[in-house]
Scaffold this motif. Sequence first.
Motif, PDB file in Angstrom:
ATOM      1  N   ASN A 245       0.837  -1.192   0.000  1.00 26.93           N
ATOM      2  CA  ASN A 245       0.000   0.000   0.000  1.00 26.93           C
ATOM      3  C   ASN A 245       0.878   1.249   0.000  1.00 26.93           C
ATOM      4  O   ASN A 245       2.037   1.221   0.417  1.00 26.93           O
ATOM      5  N   TYR A 246       0.321   2.353  -0.471  1.00 24.85           N
ATOM      6  CA  TYR A 246       1.016   3.635  -0.554  1.00 24.85           C
ATOM      7  C   TYR A 246       0.213   4.656   0.226  1.00 24.85           C
ATOM      8  O   TYR A 246      -0.930   4.953  -0.134  1.00 24.85           O
ATOM      9  N   LEU A 247       0.773   5.164   1.306  1.00 26.62           N
ATOM     10  CA  LEU A 247       0.136   6.200   2.100  1.00 26.62           C
ATOM     11  C   LEU A 247       0.910   7.497   1.918  1.00 26.62           C
ATOM     12  O   LEU A 247       2.129   7.537   2.173  1.00 26.62           O
ATOM     13  N   GLN A 248       0.216   8.551   1.488  1.00 31.48           N
ATOM     14  CA  GLN A 248       0.861   9.809   1.132  1.00 31.48           C
ATOM     15  C   GLN A 248       0.068  10.980   1.723  1.00 31.48           C
ATOM     16  O   GLN A 248      -1.140  11.091   1.518  1.00 31.48           O
ATOM     17  N   ASP A 249       0.765  11.839   2.467  1.00 32.19           N
ATOM     18  CA  ASP A 249       0.148  13.030   3.058  1.00 32.19           C
ATOM     19  C   ASP A 249      -1.052  12.663   3.930  1.00 32.19           C
ATOM     20  O   ASP A 249      -2.203  13.040   3.670  1.00 32.19           O
ATOM     21  N   VAL A 250      -0.770  11.927   4.993  1.00 31.36           N
ATOM     22  CA  VAL A 250      -1.790  11.465   5.935  1.00 31.36           C
ATOM     23  C   VAL A 250      -1.578  12.197   7.263  1.00 31.36           C
ATOM     24  O   VAL A 250      -0.487  12.148   7.842  1.00 31.36           O
ATOM     25  N   ALA A 251      -2.635  12.848   7.770  1.00 34.83           N
ATOM     26  CA  ALA A 251      -2.472  13.802   8.859  1.00 34.83           C
ATOM     27  C   ALA A 251      -2.461  13.182  10.252  1.00 34.83           C
ATOM     28  O   ALA A 251      -1.645  13.557  11.094  1.00 34.83           O
ATOM     29  N   ALA A 252      -3.400  12.268  10.561  1.00 32.83           N
ATOM     30  CA  ALA A 252      -3.548  11.795  11.939  1.00 32.83           C
ATOM     31  C   ALA A 252      -2.761  10.511  12.200  1.00 32.83           C
ATOM     32  O   ALA A 252      -1.957  10.444  13.127  1.00 32.83           O
ATOM     33  N   TYR A 253      -2.997   9.492  11.399  1.00 31.74           N
ATOM     34  CA  TYR A 253      -2.267   8.234  11.551  1.00 31.74           C
ATOM     35  C   TYR A 253      -2.504   7.367  10.328  1.00 31.74           C
ATOM     36  O   TYR A 253      -3.473   7.542   9.598  1.00 31.74           O
ATOM     37  N   GLY A 254      -1.615   6.380  10.160  1.00 26.77           N
ATOM     38  CA  GLY A 254      -1.696   5.481   9.018  1.00 26.77           C
ATOM     39  C   GLY A 254      -2.370   4.165   9.371  1.00 26.77           C
ATOM     40  O   GLY A 254      -3.558   4.126   9.685  1.00 26.77           O
ATOM     41  N   ASN A 255      -1.626   3.061   9.320  1.00 26.03           N
ATOM     42  CA  ASN A 255      -2.168   1.732   9.613  1.00 26.03           C
ATOM     43  C   ASN A 255      -2.194   1.536  11.138  1.00 26.03           C
ATOM     44  O   ASN A 255      -1.158   1.363  11.768  1.00 26.03           O
ATOM     45  N   TYR A 256      -3.378   1.553  11.726  1.00 26.12           N
ATOM     46  CA  TYR A 256      -3.553   1.408  13.168  1.00 26.12           C
ATOM     47  C   TYR A 256      -4.176   0.042  13.426  1.00 26.12           C
ATOM     48  O   TYR A 256      -5.344  -0.198  13.113  1.00 26.12           O
ATOM     49  N   VAL A 257      -3.390  -0.875  13.991  1.00 27.38           N
ATOM     50  CA  VAL A 257      -3.834  -2.236  14.286  1.00 27.38           C
ATOM     51  C   VAL A 257      -4.333  -2.240  15.726  1.00 27.38           C
ATOM     52  O   VAL A 257      -3.558  -2.237  16.678  1.00 27.38           O
ATOM     53  N   ARG A 258      -5.660  -2.245  15.906  1.00 24.83           N
ATOM     54  CA  ARG A 258      -6.291  -1.990  17.190  1.00 24.83           C
ATOM     55  C   ARG A 258      -6.793  -3.262  17.864  1.00 24.83           C
ATOM     56  O   ARG A 258      -6.939  -4.309  17.246  1.00 24.83           O
ATOM     57  N   GLY A 259      -7.125  -3.110  19.148  1.00 24.87           N
ATOM     58  CA  GLY A 259      -7.765  -4.182  19.895  1.00 24.87           C
ATOM     59  C   GLY A 259      -6.923  -5.444  19.892  1.00 24.87           C
ATOM     60  O   GLY A 259      -5.713  -5.403  20.115  1.00 24.87           O
ATOM     61  N   PHE A 260      -7.568  -6.564  19.597  1.00 26.46           N
ATOM     62  CA  PHE A 260      -6.871  -7.843  19.576  1.00 26.46           C
ATOM     63  C   PHE A 260      -6.559  -8.292  18.154  1.00 26.46           C
ATOM     64  O   PHE A 260      -6.454  -9.489  17.882  1.00 26.46           O
ATOM     65  N   SER A 261      -6.402  -7.351  17.257  1.00 24.76           N
ATOM     66  CA  SER A 261      -6.075  -7.692  15.868  1.00 24.76           C
ATOM     67  C   SER A 261      -4.708  -8.336  15.775  1.00 24.76           C
ATOM     68  O   SER A 261      -3.794  -8.055  16.559  1.00 24.76           O
ATOM     69  N   ASN A 262      -4.587  -9.198  14.767  1.00 25.58           N
ATOM     70  CA  ASN A 262      -3.314  -9.835  14.438  1.00 25.58           C
ATOM     71  C   ASN A 262      -2.953  -9.365  13.032  1.00 25.58           C
ATOM     72  O   ASN A 262      -3.575  -9.789  12.057  1.00 25.58           O
ATOM     73  N   GLY A 263      -1.990  -8.455  12.921  1.00 22.96           N
ATOM     74  CA  GLY A 263      -1.716  -7.801  11.659  1.00 22.96           C
ATOM     75  C   GLY A 263      -0.314  -8.048  11.123  1.00 22.96           C
ATOM     76  O   GLY A 263       0.646  -8.163  11.897  1.00 22.96           O
ATOM     77  N   VAL A 264      -0.224  -8.113   9.800  1.00 20.22           N
ATOM     78  CA  VAL A 264       1.056  -8.188   9.094  1.00 20.22           C
ATOM     79  C   VAL A 264       1.061  -7.080   8.046  1.00 20.22           C
ATOM     80  O   VAL A 264       0.141  -6.992   7.228  1.00 20.22           O
ATOM     81  N   ILE A 265       2.076  -6.226   8.077  1.00 19.54           N
ATOM     82  CA  ILE A 265       2.239  -5.134   7.110  1.00 19.54           C
ATOM     83  C   ILE A 265       3.545  -5.360   6.370  1.00 19.54           C
ATOM     84  O   ILE A 265       4.612  -5.421   6.986  1.00 19.54           O
ATOM     85  N   GLU A 266       3.464  -5.446   5.035  1.00 20.73           N
ATOM     86  CA  GLU A 266       4.643  -5.771   4.250  1.00 20.73           C
ATOM     87  C   GLU A 266       4.809  -4.819   3.065  1.00 20.73           C
ATOM     88  O   GLU A 266       3.838  -4.487   2.379  1.00 20.73           O
ATOM     89  N   ASN A 267       6.052  -4.416   2.826  1.00 21.08           N
ATOM     90  CA  ASN A 267       6.468  -3.740   1.599  1.00 21.08           C
ATOM     91  C   ASN A 267       5.535  -2.597   1.205  1.00 21.08           C
ATOM     92  O   ASN A 267       5.210  -2.420   0.033  1.00 21.08           O
ATOM     93  N   SER A 268       5.119  -1.815   2.173  1.00 23.43           N
ATOM     94  CA  SER A 268       4.322  -0.628   1.895  1.00 23.43           C
ATOM     95  C   SER A 268       5.208   0.614   1.945  1.00 23.43           C
ATOM     96  O   SER A 268       6.297   0.605   2.517  1.00 23.43           O
ATOM     97  N   TYR A 269       4.714   1.706   1.352  1.00 21.73           N
ATOM     98  CA  TYR A 269       5.486   2.936   1.217  1.00 21.73           C
ATOM     99  C   TYR A 269       4.709   4.057   1.888  1.00 21.73           C
ATOM    100  O   TYR A 269       3.557   4.324   1.528  1.00 21.73           O
ATOM    101  N   PHE A 270       5.338   4.701   2.879  1.00 19.53           N
ATOM    102  CA  PHE A 270       4.702   5.746   3.659  1.00 19.53           C
ATOM    103  C   PHE A 270       5.453   7.056   3.425  1.00 19.53           C
ATOM    104  O   PHE A 270       6.648   7.139   3.721  1.00 19.53           O
ATOM    105  N   GLU A 271       4.751   8.069   2.906  1.00 15.51           N
ATOM    106  CA  GLU A 271       5.378   9.334   2.561  1.00 15.51           C
ATOM    107  C   GLU A 271       4.618  10.486   3.214  1.00 15.51           C
ATOM    108  O   GLU A 271       3.419  10.666   2.974  1.00 15.51           O
ATOM    109  N   ARG A 272       5.319  11.226   4.067  1.00 16.14           N
ATOM    110  CA  ARG A 272       4.701  12.336   4.802  1.00 16.14           C
ATOM    111  C   ARG A 272       3.448  11.866   5.545  1.00 16.14           C
ATOM    112  O   ARG A 272       2.353  12.419   5.396  1.00 16.14           O
ATOM    113  N   VAL A 273       3.640  10.845   6.354  1.00 15.48           N
ATOM    114  CA  VAL A 273       2.552  10.272   7.152  1.00 15.48           C
ATOM    115  C   VAL A 273       2.895  10.452   8.626  1.00 15.48           C
ATOM    116  O   VAL A 273       4.018  10.169   9.054  1.00 15.48           O
ATOM    117  N   HIS A 274       1.945  10.898   9.414  1.00 11.95           N
ATOM    118  CA  HIS A 274       2.125  10.944  10.855  1.00 11.95           C
ATOM    119  C   HIS A 274       1.727   9.592  11.436  1.00 11.95           C
ATOM    120  O   HIS A 274       0.634   9.085  11.171  1.00 11.95           O
TER     121      HIS A 274
END
Length: 340
Positions: A245-274
């Motif tokens: 995934n490509y996240l660009q110019d994101v103000a508050a937050y990007g990938n937020y894995v909440r609660g009891f989630s089981n998450g895998v994030i791979e080979n994504s590109y984050f540009e100017r993301v808080h």
Amino acid sequence: MTPWNPSRFSRRSLGAAAAAGALAAALPGAAEAAGPGRWSDCADGFASLPGLGRGPTTGGAGGATVTATTQAELTAYVTAEAPYVIRVPNTIEIAPRGTELRVASNKTIVGVGTRGAIAGGGFFLAAGVHNVIIRNLTIRDTLMPEDDPDDKEFDFDAIQMDTADHVWIDHNTLTRMNDGLIDSRKDTTFLTVSWNRLHENNKTFGIGWTPNVTAQMTIHHNWFKETVQRNPSADNIANLHMYNNYLQDVAAYGNYVRGFSNGVIENSYFERVHNPYYTVDGELVERGNVTVDCTWDEGLITSQGEGFDPRDFYDYRLDPARAVPSLLSRFSGPQRSIGT
């Protein structure tokens, strides 16, 4: 949370994407990326799997292929009991503003080339709705200025799902909606969201609203641009796989894995993301990601637990993270070769 204020986002050029283009052409994975005329009509990721006594996701395959050019025609086809492949060749204006058409099971709704659009409304998949494909459409423009900045008074989503299953959301542009672009609510599962553009929105992609930890979903090759929160915010997901995934110019937050989630994030590109990616209580494995000009709050947990191996469920191919901006600038959103 940073309040929603569209004026604070500049229309920056895709300099990073252009710079990545030459690299993308030289990289083995990116050079083989699907292009015009090569997009499969079969869902991938968790939407491609059987489960709950049904699946994989095939939409309206086997039913009649029809064309909808008005709201009345579109409503009749999406709510019908029979399976349909529904082609949308033009812009359909939805009234009253914010109406979400209730989609029944066994439907494919697909834009014809780059011309199909839903303006002023969206789609709703109620509990038990299954086997739905929403593809190659632009869904846009339900903003209510009097509801700025919180978008709480008018719940006008592009796509909302409440305990639906076997859904594939692919190659759409979703933008400027008064609540979510995608709300995957309650126990919606066997969901794949791929190759979409999610642009210019406050609440972008919310997942959860359930105490259960049963949902399984794949989110890959999506371009989040000029958004604020929920990119996505993923609560209580048994298996959450996000890649390329490509996240660009994101103000508050990007990938937020909440609660009891089981998450895998791979080979994504984050540009100017808080806060590009993080968790609090869940498990999160991140690998191969690239961050450029990003900011982080102190003390964020960016890796925790053992995660899971997505290949235990399905096969997939990763593109190099640095090729992602170029790939998504060319191949995300509606494509001329789909739906024709």
